[in-house]
Design a protein around this motif. Structure first.
Motif, PDB file in Angstrom:
ATOM      1  N   GLU A 319       0.846  -1.209   0.000  1.00  0.00           N
ATOM      2  CA  GLU A 319       0.000   0.000   0.000  1.00  0.00           C
ATOM      3  C   GLU A 319       0.877   1.254   0.000  1.00  0.00           C
ATOM      4  OE1 GLU A 319      -3.852  -1.776   2.491  1.00  0.00           O
ATOM      5  OE2 GLU A 319      -2.261  -0.713   3.554  1.00  0.00           O
ATOM      6  N   ALA A 320       1.939   1.206   0.793  1.00  0.00           N
ATOM      7  CA  ALA A 320       2.850   2.366   0.860  1.00  0.00           C
ATOM      8  C   ALA A 320       3.401   2.668  -0.529  1.00  0.00           C
ATOM      9  CB  ALA A 320       3.975   2.076   1.841  1.00  0.00           C
ATOM     10  N   ARG A 321       3.778   1.622  -1.248  1.00  0.00           N
ATOM     11  CA  ARG A 321       4.316   1.819  -2.610  1.00  0.00           C
ATOM     12  C   ARG A 321       3.278   2.479  -3.523  1.00  0.00           C
ATOM     13  NH1 ARG A 321       8.126  -2.811  -4.996  1.00  0.00           N
ATOM     14  NH2 ARG A 321       8.057  -1.363  -6.726  1.00  0.00           N
ATOM     15  N   ARG A 322       2.033   2.014  -3.380  1.00  0.00           N
ATOM     16  CA  ARG A 322       0.981   2.597  -4.248  1.00  0.00           C
ATOM     17  C   ARG A 322       0.768   4.075  -3.928  1.00  0.00           C
ATOM     18  NH1 ARG A 322      -1.207  -2.699  -3.966  1.00  0.00           N
ATOM     19  NH2 ARG A 322      -2.482  -2.268  -2.132  1.00  0.00           N
ATOM     20  N   ILE A 323       0.737   4.388  -2.632  1.00  0.00           N
ATOM     21  CA  ILE A 323       0.553   5.794  -2.228  1.00  0.00           C
ATOM     22  C   ILE A 323       1.675   6.649  -2.804  1.00  0.00           C
ATOM     23  CG2 ILE A 323       0.592   7.371  -0.223  1.00  0.00           C
ATOM     24  CD1 ILE A 323      -0.740   5.041   1.385  1.00  0.00           C
ATOM     25  N   LEU A 324       2.898   6.135  -2.681  1.00  0.00           N
ATOM     26  CA  LEU A 324       4.058   6.902  -3.147  1.00  0.00           C
ATOM     27  C   LEU A 324       4.063   7.030  -4.671  1.00  0.00           C
ATOM     28  CD1 LEU A 324       6.665   5.475  -0.633  1.00  0.00           C
ATOM     29  CD2 LEU A 324       5.840   7.833  -0.718  1.00  0.00           C
ATOM     30  N   ASP A 325       3.679   5.948  -5.332  1.00  0.00           N
ATOM     31  CA  ASP A 325       3.591   5.974  -6.802  1.00  0.00           C
ATOM     32  C   ASP A 325       2.708   7.119  -7.269  1.00  0.00           C
ATOM     33  OD1 ASP A 325       5.226   4.034  -7.645  1.00  0.00           O
ATOM     34  OD2 ASP A 325       3.674   2.546  -8.118  1.00  0.00           O
ATOM     35  N   LYS A 326       1.556   7.244  -6.603  1.00  0.00           N
ATOM     36  CA  LYS A 326       0.586   8.290  -6.980  1.00  0.00           C
ATOM     37  C   LYS A 326       1.176   9.677  -6.781  1.00  0.00           C
ATOM     38  CE  LYS A 326      -3.760   5.890  -6.366  1.00  0.00           C
ATOM     39  NZ  LYS A 326      -4.621   5.490  -5.278  1.00  0.00           N
ATOM     40  N   GLY A 328       4.200  10.316  -7.403  1.00  0.00           N
ATOM     41  CA  GLY A 328       5.345  10.417  -8.313  1.00  0.00           C
ATOM     42  C   GLY A 328       6.655  10.023  -7.648  1.00  0.00           C
ATOM     43  N   LEU A 329       6.578   9.369  -6.501  1.00  0.00           N
ATOM     44  CA  LEU A 329       7.802   8.950  -5.798  1.00  0.00           C
ATOM     45  C   LEU A 329       7.929   7.424  -5.947  1.00  0.00           C
ATOM     46  CD1 LEU A 329       7.236  11.061  -2.567  1.00  0.00           C
ATOM     47  CD2 LEU A 329       8.949  11.502  -4.323  1.00  0.00           C
ATOM     48  N   VAL A 330       8.542   7.004  -7.018  1.00  0.00           N
ATOM     49  CA  VAL A 330       8.582   5.571  -7.329  1.00  0.00           C
ATOM     50  C   VAL A 330       9.568   4.845  -6.399  1.00  0.00           C
ATOM     51  CG1 VAL A 330       9.057   3.875  -9.144  1.00  0.00           C
ATOM     52  CG2 VAL A 330       7.968   6.070  -9.696  1.00  0.00           C
ATOM     53  N   LEU A 332      12.063   2.062  -5.503  1.00  0.00           N
ATOM     54  CA  LEU A 332      12.935   1.130  -6.235  1.00  0.00           C
ATOM     55  C   LEU A 332      13.066  -0.180  -5.453  1.00  0.00           C
ATOM     56  CD1 LEU A 332      15.654   3.720  -7.328  1.00  0.00           C
ATOM     57  CD2 LEU A 332      13.636   2.929  -8.598  1.00  0.00           C
ATOM     58  N   ASP A 333      13.784  -1.139  -6.046  1.00  0.00           N
ATOM     59  CA  ASP A 333      13.866  -2.476  -5.444  1.00  0.00           C
ATOM     60  C   ASP A 333      14.554  -2.494  -4.080  1.00  0.00           C
ATOM     61  OD1 ASP A 333      12.569  -3.434  -7.563  1.00  0.00           O
ATOM     62  OD2 ASP A 333      14.339  -4.258  -8.582  1.00  0.00           O
ATOM     63  N   ASP A 334      15.365  -1.465  -3.811  1.00  0.00           N
ATOM     64  CA  ASP A 334      16.068  -1.492  -2.512  1.00  0.00           C
ATOM     65  C   ASP A 334      15.246  -0.857  -1.384  1.00  0.00           C
ATOM     66  OD1 ASP A 334      16.265   1.021  -3.530  1.00  0.00           O
ATOM     67  OD2 ASP A 334      18.407   1.286  -3.111  1.00  0.00           O
ATOM     68  N   GLY A 335      13.972  -0.594  -1.619  1.00  0.00           N
ATOM     69  CA  GLY A 335      13.087  -0.180  -0.525  1.00  0.00           C
ATOM     70  C   GLY A 335      12.770   1.300  -0.509  1.00  0.00           C
ATOM     71  N   ILE A 336      12.039   1.675   0.554  1.00  0.00           N
ATOM     72  CA  ILE A 336      11.544   3.050   0.692  1.00  0.00           C
ATOM     73  C   ILE A 336      12.671   3.943   1.204  1.00  0.00           C
ATOM     74  CG2 ILE A 336       9.870   4.452   1.987  1.00  0.00           C
ATOM     75  CD1 ILE A 336       8.081   1.926   2.115  1.00  0.00           C
ATOM     76  N   ASN A 337      12.927   5.062   0.507  1.00  0.00           N
ATOM     77  CA  ASN A 337      14.022   5.927   0.964  1.00  0.00           C
ATOM     78  C   ASN A 337      13.519   7.005   1.939  1.00  0.00           C
ATOM     79  OD1 ASN A 337      12.960   8.087  -0.525  1.00  0.00           O
ATOM     80  ND2 ASN A 337      14.200   7.577  -2.325  1.00  0.00           N
ATOM     81  N   LYS A 338      14.436   7.803   2.432  1.00  0.00           N
ATOM     82  CA  LYS A 338      14.083   8.778   3.483  1.00  0.00           C
ATOM     83  C   LYS A 338      13.011   9.775   3.036  1.00  0.00           C
ATOM     84  CE  LYS A 338      15.640   8.523   6.846  1.00  0.00           C
ATOM     85  NZ  LYS A 338      14.975   7.681   7.890  1.00  0.00           N
ATOM     86  N   GLU A 339      13.191  10.297   1.813  1.00  0.00           N
ATOM     87  CA  GLU A 339      12.211  11.270   1.302  1.00  0.00           C
ATOM     88  C   GLU A 339      10.822  10.625   1.248  1.00  0.00           C
ATOM     89  OE1 GLU A 339      12.807  12.172  -2.808  1.00  0.00           O
ATOM     90  OE2 GLU A 339      11.212  13.692  -2.823  1.00  0.00           O
ATOM     91  N   GLN A 340      10.812   9.358   0.839  1.00  0.00           N
ATOM     92  CA  GLN A 340       9.524   8.648   0.727  1.00  0.00           C
ATOM     93  C   GLN A 340       8.941   8.361   2.112  1.00  0.00           C
ATOM     94  OE1 GLN A 340      11.114   5.480  -1.663  1.00  0.00           O
ATOM     95  NE2 GLN A 340      10.647   6.532  -3.589  1.00  0.00           N
ATOM     96  N   GLU A 341       9.795   8.024   3.073  1.00  0.00           N
ATOM     97  CA  GLU A 341       9.310   7.805   4.451  1.00  0.00           C
ATOM     98  C   GLU A 341       8.591   9.059   4.955  1.00  0.00           C
ATOM     99  OE1 GLU A 341      12.879   4.829   6.087  1.00  0.00           O
ATOM    100  OE2 GLU A 341      12.638   6.799   6.975  1.00  0.00           O
ATOM    101  N   LEU A 342       9.247  10.208   4.757  1.00  0.00           N
ATOM    102  CA  LEU A 342       8.659  11.456   5.274  1.00  0.00           C
ATOM    103  C   LEU A 342       7.376  11.811   4.519  1.00  0.00           C
ATOM    104  CD1 LEU A 342      12.001  13.375   5.931  1.00  0.00           C
ATOM    105  CD2 LEU A 342      10.422  12.513   7.669  1.00  0.00           C
ATOM    106  N   ALA A 343       7.330  11.462   3.232  1.00  0.00           N
ATOM    107  CA  ALA A 343       6.115  11.715   2.447  1.00  0.00           C
ATOM    108  C   ALA A 343       4.956  10.859   2.978  1.00  0.00           C
ATOM    109  CB  ALA A 343       6.373  11.413   0.971  1.00  0.00           C
ATOM    110  N   LEU A 344       5.263   9.643   3.416  1.00  0.00           N
ATOM    111  CA  LEU A 344       4.201   8.774   3.960  1.00  0.00           C
ATOM    112  C   LEU A 344       3.671   9.331   5.282  1.00  0.00           C
ATOM    113  CD1 LEU A 344       5.741   5.253   3.194  1.00  0.00           C
ATOM    114  CD2 LEU A 344       3.616   6.198   2.228  1.00  0.00           C
TER     115      LEU A 344
END
Ligand SMILES: NC(=O)C[C@H](N)C(=O)O
Length: 460
Positions: A319-326, A328-330, A332-344
């Motif tokens: 679900e986190a990946r889908r939220i981030l995809d929407k 525009g924060l794709v 990658l295979d190595d997991g959720i990065n810091k910017e994406q964590e804070l966006a969540l």
């Protein structure tokens, strides 16, 4: 008879250490009219007609005690930063403020500002500047307030676990396992075991082959906690852990304190989530209560976090990946990065648990999620300011499954824990410094502890 002797020795001792008062107690319960002795450091000075006004702090609280020093006492040696011993009478100013009217002032250690003292009371020194003087920086209001908050936070953590009947243990700092398997260990011994053997056979250089095997500074006390948990129930530790990560970011340290708990008979991830949320709310509420003045010194706009009275959110990794995809924060295979964590966190507006992680992104000891063997029952808790602040999981408790994933024979002892009276367990690790960042609203982790270590910075 024996007790009486002990008592009289204690009383004598008490008498000798009670010779002067700490400012925190004086201000808490002021006995106006009584004689008091204070030892501390001058934080500011104002010279007026009949008196010199000095604000003294002794480290016991954020507040300073105002001292009125009649000019006929020798006042020329008094300077900002010097340590003093003051005797006087406690009184109340017309505005109701408690102050000490001095009848004796002795400078214990002068402070010659022009001799290279890096701080002065009229300048707001930025943290980057203050950080250059690790040995002196606890003299600033900012760092001393942080250290008091850290002290209280640690106390409240122990109170919380004691109230829940957890056993507190100390796990070793020297260890032969890399619990996380991420290869970020500081090596205490030469890497190659063959070399060690040969050296020992040759009787050479005994000092460097002390343990006779690969030895590291611990990255986590989890595996040792699991051993004790499987015979004594709920257990926790709070101690230093080390990561040889080449990061100088505002969120990483080479040496940091981790609170780790292992819950006996835990067979669902919700149990861990409940426990983590309860603990965090308790320590935040308590520390804000006990250290309000310090938190104000650290950051004037430090407010109670809005999430204190709300439930944390939970979403799966997918679900986190889908939220981030929407957004525009794709991912990658190595997991959720810091910017994406804070966006969540921003998206959920409360701290959020990410659960059901892909197996390949997590450590060998985590238990597979029922019905999906590509996922493990792990969690990360993401929070404002820091992103990830807690990581945890249910532990693989099936002997054969664990055996097939065991990264090294050196962990056979860990496998053996599943053999005798095994139970399901789960646990988590919480970075104390990151909690400090959130609690105090501190952007840089290096300001949350007295002597931070990061790459190329271990000079004192
Ligand atoms: N005790 C824990 O679950 C923490 C975990 N071993 C980590 O280092 O992230």
């Amino acid at each position: 008879m024996f007790c009486k002797r002990i008592l009289s020795i204690c009383n004598k001792h008490l008498y000798s250490i009670k010779k002067y008062s700490v400012i925190a107690s004086v201000l808490k319960k002021p006995n106006v009219g009584e004689v008091a002795e204070i030892k501390g450091w001058i934080k500011s000075l104002r010279v007026q007609k009949e008196y010199v006004f000095a604000d003294i702090n002794d480290g016991s609280c954020a507040q300073k005690l105002q001292i009125l020093i009649p000019k006929h006492l020798k006042t020329e040696d008094l300077t900002y930063g010097s340590s003093v011993h003051v005797t006087g009478t406690l009184s109340q100013s017309p505005k109701g403020q408690i102050e000490l009217v001095a009848n004796n002032v002795k400078v214990l250690g002068p402070c010659v500002v022009l001799d290279g003292y890096p701080f002065n009371p009229r300048t707001a020194h930025p943290p980057e500047y203050v950080r250059q003087y690790l040995h002196l920086r606890s003299r600033t209001n900012f760092i001393s307030a942080i250290l008091r908050v850290r002290n209280a936070l640690t106390r409240h953590i122990h109170e919380y676990f004691a109230s829940q009947n957890y056993l507190h243990i100390h796990t070793p700092i020297l260890t032969s396992n890399d619990c996380e398997g991420a290869g970020e260990v500081f090596k205490v011994q030469p890497e190659n075991e063959e070399t060690i053997k040969t050296m020992m056979q040759e009787g050479k250089n005994k000092d460097t082959v002390y343990f006779g095997r690969k030895t590291y500074l611990t990255v986590s006390g989890q595996l040792h906690l699991e051993a004790i948990c499987r015979s004594m129930g709920n257990v926790y530790t709070l101690g230093p852990t080390f990561r040889a990560e080449n990061s100088r970011s505002r969120l990483h340290l080479s040496e940091f304190y981790m609170l780790e708990a292992e819950l006996a008979f835990a067979d669902s991830i919700d149990t861990l989530q409940y426990n983590i949320e309860d603990l965090l709310k308790y320590i935040f509420i308590k520390t804000r209560e006990t250290n309000e003045a310090d938190l104000y010194v650290i950051s004037k706009d430090n407010k109670e976090p809005s999430w204190i009275n709300r439930d944390f959110a939970t979403i799966t990794y997918d679900e986190a990946r889908r939220i981030l995809d929407k957004k525009g924060l794709v991912v990658l295979d190595d997991g959720i990065n810091k910017e994406q964590e804070l966006a969540l966190v921003e998206h959920c507006q409360v701290p959020v648990f990410i659960v059901q992680w892909p197996k390949n992104l997590k450590s060998f000891y985590m238990k597979e999620t029922p019905l999906d063997d590509t996922k493990v029952d792990a969690l990360d808790l993401l929070a404002p300011i820091t992103g990830e602040v807690v990581g945890g999981s249910l532990r693989e408790d099936n002997y054969d499954k664990l055996k097939s994933k065991l990264p090294s024979d050196a962990l056979n002892w860990y496998l053996e824990l599943r053999k005798f009276g095994n139970i399901p367990t789960g646990g988590y690790g919480l970075g104390l410094e990151r909690i400090m960042q959130i609690l105090c609203n501190i952007p840089n982790i290096k300001d949350t502890l007295p002597f931070p270590r990061w790459p190329h910075n271990c000079d004192l």
